[in-house]
Design a protein around this motif. Structure first.
Motif, PDB file in Angstrom:
ATOM      1  N   SER A 169       0.834  -1.197   0.000  1.00  0.00           N
ATOM      2  CA  SER A 169       0.000   0.000   0.000  1.00  0.00           C
ATOM      3  C   SER A 169       0.871   1.251   0.000  1.00  0.00           C
ATOM      4  O   SER A 169       2.052   1.210   0.379  1.00  0.00           O
ATOM      5  N   PHE A 170       0.274   2.363  -0.418  1.00  0.00           N
ATOM      6  CA  PHE A 170       1.015   3.623  -0.444  1.00  0.00           C
ATOM      7  C   PHE A 170       1.504   3.984   0.958  1.00  0.00           C
ATOM      8  O   PHE A 170       2.679   4.352   1.145  1.00  0.00           O
ATOM      9  N   ASP A 171       0.638   3.897   1.955  1.00  0.00           N
ATOM     10  CA  ASP A 171       1.028   4.266   3.323  1.00  0.00           C
ATOM     11  C   ASP A 171       2.154   3.381   3.845  1.00  0.00           C
ATOM     12  O   ASP A 171       3.084   3.863   4.511  1.00  0.00           O
ATOM     13  N   LEU A 230       0.580  12.428   2.808  1.00  0.00           N
ATOM     14  CA  LEU A 230       0.613  12.263   1.359  1.00  0.00           C
ATOM     15  C   LEU A 230      -0.386  11.216   0.881  1.00  0.00           C
ATOM     16  O   LEU A 230      -0.665  10.234   1.574  1.00  0.00           O
ATOM     17  N   THR A 231      -0.890  11.446  -0.314  1.00  0.00           N
ATOM     18  CA  THR A 231      -1.705  10.460  -1.031  1.00  0.00           C
ATOM     19  C   THR A 231      -1.194  10.400  -2.461  1.00  0.00           C
ATOM     20  O   THR A 231      -0.595  11.365  -2.956  1.00  0.00           O
ATOM     21  N   PRO A 232      -1.412   9.290  -3.170  1.00  0.00           N
ATOM     22  CA  PRO A 232      -0.949   9.214  -4.563  1.00  0.00           C
ATOM     23  C   PRO A 232      -1.659  10.249  -5.429  1.00  0.00           C
ATOM     24  O   PRO A 232      -2.828  10.569  -5.214  1.00  0.00           O
ATOM     25  N   ASN A 233      -0.934  10.750  -6.412  1.00  0.00           N
ATOM     26  CA  ASN A 233      -1.487  11.708  -7.362  1.00  0.00           C
ATOM     27  C   ASN A 233      -1.726  10.981  -8.690  1.00  0.00           C
ATOM     28  O   ASN A 233      -0.778  10.664  -9.412  1.00  0.00           O
ATOM     29  N   SER A 234      -2.979  10.710  -8.994  1.00  0.00           N
ATOM     30  CA  SER A 234      -3.297   9.949 -10.209  1.00  0.00           C
ATOM     31  C   SER A 234      -2.882  10.681 -11.473  1.00  0.00           C
ATOM     32  O   SER A 234      -2.525  10.060 -12.479  1.00  0.00           O
ATOM     33  N   ALA A 291       6.914  16.618  -3.097  1.00  0.00           N
ATOM     34  CA  ALA A 291       6.875  15.436  -2.231  1.00  0.00           C
ATOM     35  C   ALA A 291       5.824  14.446  -2.723  1.00  0.00           C
ATOM     36  O   ALA A 291       6.070  13.237  -2.822  1.00  0.00           O
ATOM     37  N   ARG A 292       4.649  14.941  -3.054  1.00  0.00           N
ATOM     38  CA  ARG A 292       3.575  14.058  -3.507  1.00  0.00           C
ATOM     39  C   ARG A 292       3.911  13.435  -4.860  1.00  0.00           C
ATOM     40  O   ARG A 292       3.671  12.244  -5.082  1.00  0.00           O
TER      41      ARG A 292
END
Length: 313
Positions: A2-4, A31-35, A117-118
């Motif tokens: 997972s991203f986290d 942070l979260t993924p940037n589609s 960062a993202r």
């Protein structure tokens, strides 16, 4: 993964490399993924085919146009000493430095607004080039650890930032303080940005006193096959396969090829006719290869060189 979970892995690696916990939390915790970044990355071309090359002339016409030349000359005239200090310190013509500045960000007018960062976290997690982007993300954390806030750390979707569009690892290695204030602020300080570009070129092996290349006159009936190169460059091979064998300018003159601008007879050069025998040809020096280290493209490097020549007129 997972991203986290992956961000926890990156955080641990950053800690091991000395990044402060407060910086890690500031940069990674929310942070979260940037589609959109993933879409842009997957839209990049893969391995190029050998179906030929797009004409050079239209690219030059749009990248060495009146607006860009005027912007370059305005930039040069606004420098307190006409850029002499930068040229003298680093051995790189200020015209080349300004041409890079113009090509990368239109003289600082647009540097990108993606959260670095993202973007870098997304590209590293996505995994296509994980080692590269994970390394760049940790380099970004080290930059933040110097006191630069995340709000300032914005740039392109692929992680380049500031007036010179450096990647974080390049910033850490080559960005310099150009005005003596103790900071290498390539985001908004033009003196720092120009000095940093010049330092990049010096580090890449720019030869002081040599041009990047010169226009050349090629005689009718010249046997181009006789000077074709069979060397395969391990770097930028698609760029360098279009260039001839290396010869001294004296040897080129003996073959009937005449430089149309000053260049030493002992300088090694390669012949390049990007749009074929009926279009302009050039003798390119090792300094042209230095430009391709900044951006691995004949289109980019030739337009940088030609813009620099226009600035110098």
């Amino acid at each position: 993964m997972s991203f986290d979970a992956y961000m926890r892995v990156v955080a641990a690696k950053a800690r091991n490399e000395g990044v402060r916990e407060s910086t890690i939390q500031q940069m990674l915790s929310d942070l979260t993924p940037n589609s959109r970044v993933i879409e842009l990355d997957r839209a990049q071309p893969g391995t190029p085919t050998r179906s030929g090359f797009a004409p050079m002339a239209p690219y030059i016409a749009t990248h060495v146009d009146t607006a860009r030349i005027s912007g370059a000359k305005r930039t040069l005239s606004s420098l307190p000493d006409g850029g002499r200090a930068v040229s003298q310190k680093y051995g790189v013509p200020i015209e080349i430095v300004i041409a890079i500045f113009g090509h990368e960000t239109n003289y600082g007018s647009y540097t990108g607004d993606f959260d670095l960062a993202r973007s870098l976290a997304t590209l590293a997690w996505e995994g296509r080039r994980r080692d590269m982007f994970e390394s760049e993300l940790i380099a970004l954390l080290k930059i933040a650890d110097k006191g630069y806030p995340r709000a300032q750390l914005k740039g392109s979707w692929a992680g380049a930032f500031g007036y010179p569009q450096f990647m974080p690892s390049i910033y850490l290695r080559l960005a310099v303080d150009g005005d003596g204030d103790g900071r290498a602020n390539i985001w908004s300080n033009r003196a720092d940005a120009l000095a940093s570009i010049a330092n990049y070129f010096r580090d890449a092996g720019w030869r002081t006193g040599q041009p990047w290349g010169v226009r050349a006159t090629i005689p009718a009936g010249f046997n181009r096959a006789s000077v074709g190169s069979t060397l395969a460059s391990p770097v930028c091979g698609r760029v360098h396969e279009r260039h001839s064998q290396w010869k001294t300018v004296r040897e080129w003159r003996a073959l009937g090829i005449q430089p149309r601008a000053p260049i030493g007879d002992d300088v090694l050069a390669a012949l390049f006719e990007p749009d074929g025998p009926s279009a302009p040809g050039y003798l390119l020096t090792g300094n042209y290869r230095v430009i391709t280290e900044y951006n691995c493209s004949n289109y980019y490097a030739l337009s940088v060189g030609l813009l620099a020549d226009e600035i110098a007129r």
